[in-house]
Design a protein around this motif. Sequence first.
Motif, PDB file in Angstrom:
ATOM      1  N   ARG A 120       0.828  -1.215   0.000  1.00 48.47           N
ATOM      2  CA  ARG A 120       0.000   0.000   0.000  1.00 48.47           C
ATOM      3  C   ARG A 120       0.859   1.261   0.000  1.00 48.47           C
ATOM      4  O   ARG A 120       0.509   2.268  -0.621  1.00 48.47           O
ATOM      5  CB  ARG A 120      -0.956  -0.028   1.179  1.00 48.47           C
ATOM      6  N   ARG A 121       1.983   1.224   0.693  1.00 47.01           N
ATOM      7  CA  ARG A 121       2.892   2.371   0.701  1.00 47.01           C
ATOM      8  C   ARG A 121       3.449   2.605  -0.707  1.00 47.01           C
ATOM      9  O   ARG A 121       3.536   3.748  -1.170  1.00 47.01           O
ATOM     10  CB  ARG A 121       4.018   2.145   1.700  1.00 47.01           C
ATOM     11  N   LEU A 122       3.817   1.533  -1.393  1.00 43.00           N
ATOM     12  CA  LEU A 122       4.301   1.667  -2.769  1.00 43.00           C
ATOM     13  C   LEU A 122       3.209   2.228  -3.679  1.00 43.00           C
ATOM     14  O   LEU A 122       3.488   3.051  -4.551  1.00 43.00           O
ATOM     15  CB  LEU A 122       4.787   0.320  -3.302  1.00 43.00           C
ATOM     16  N   GLN A 123       1.963   1.789  -3.469  1.00 42.37           N
ATOM     17  CA  GLN A 123       0.846   2.309  -4.263  1.00 42.37           C
ATOM     18  C   GLN A 123       0.681   3.808  -4.052  1.00 42.37           C
ATOM     19  O   GLN A 123       0.510   4.563  -5.016  1.00 42.37           O
ATOM     20  CB  GLN A 123      -0.458   1.604  -3.887  1.00 42.37           C
ATOM     21  N   SER A 124       0.728   4.252  -2.808  1.00 42.18           N
ATOM     22  CA  SER A 124       0.547   5.680  -2.533  1.00 42.18           C
ATOM     23  C   SER A 124       1.715   6.500  -3.072  1.00 42.18           C
ATOM     24  O   SER A 124       1.517   7.602  -3.570  1.00 42.18           O
ATOM     25  CB  SER A 124       0.342   5.932  -1.043  1.00 42.18           C
ATOM     26  N   GLN A 125       2.926   5.957  -3.003  1.00 42.68           N
ATOM     27  CA  GLN A 125       4.083   6.660  -3.561  1.00 42.68           C
ATOM     28  C   GLN A 125       3.961   6.776  -5.077  1.00 42.68           C
ATOM     29  O   GLN A 125       4.295   7.797  -5.658  1.00 42.68           O
ATOM     30  CB  GLN A 125       5.377   5.939  -3.200  1.00 42.68           C
ATOM     31  N   SER A 126       3.462   5.728  -5.704  1.00 44.80           N
ATOM     32  CA  SER A 126       3.287   5.743  -7.149  1.00 44.80           C
ATOM     33  C   SER A 126       2.233   6.761  -7.561  1.00 44.80           C
ATOM     34  O   SER A 126       2.413   7.497  -8.531  1.00 44.80           O
ATOM     35  CB  SER A 126       2.901   4.352  -7.634  1.00 44.80           C
TER      36      SER A 126
END
Length: 103
Positions: A85-91
């Motif tokens: 989820r952190r990677l999704q938000s960063q993307s």
Amino acid sequence: MSEQLARDCLVGNPITKRDRTLTKQVEWMDGSVNIIALMKDGERFVFVFDEESSPQLLQTLGHYAADPEMNFTWYDAAVLSQKVRRLQSQSLAANEKPFRRSA
């Protein structure tokens, strides 16, 4: 092919005993590929995914945690899900265009 990509990305990026996880984003072919890994009791769980396959990965983490024959707990699933989820938000943040007001 994705196993080789994961191995290439993990080389030189040791997984620490404290965290036991690794998160990496790699530019590959037409887009980016994300890699998350968990090392636990001598086993390695390495997941290679792109933005479109994040929901399937989250389901897979739940299936692994629910399987009593696997050395993968709900805590492991929660930690890796948080990283996904952190990677999704960063993307999403990286893809947003800055808002510019004109006076």
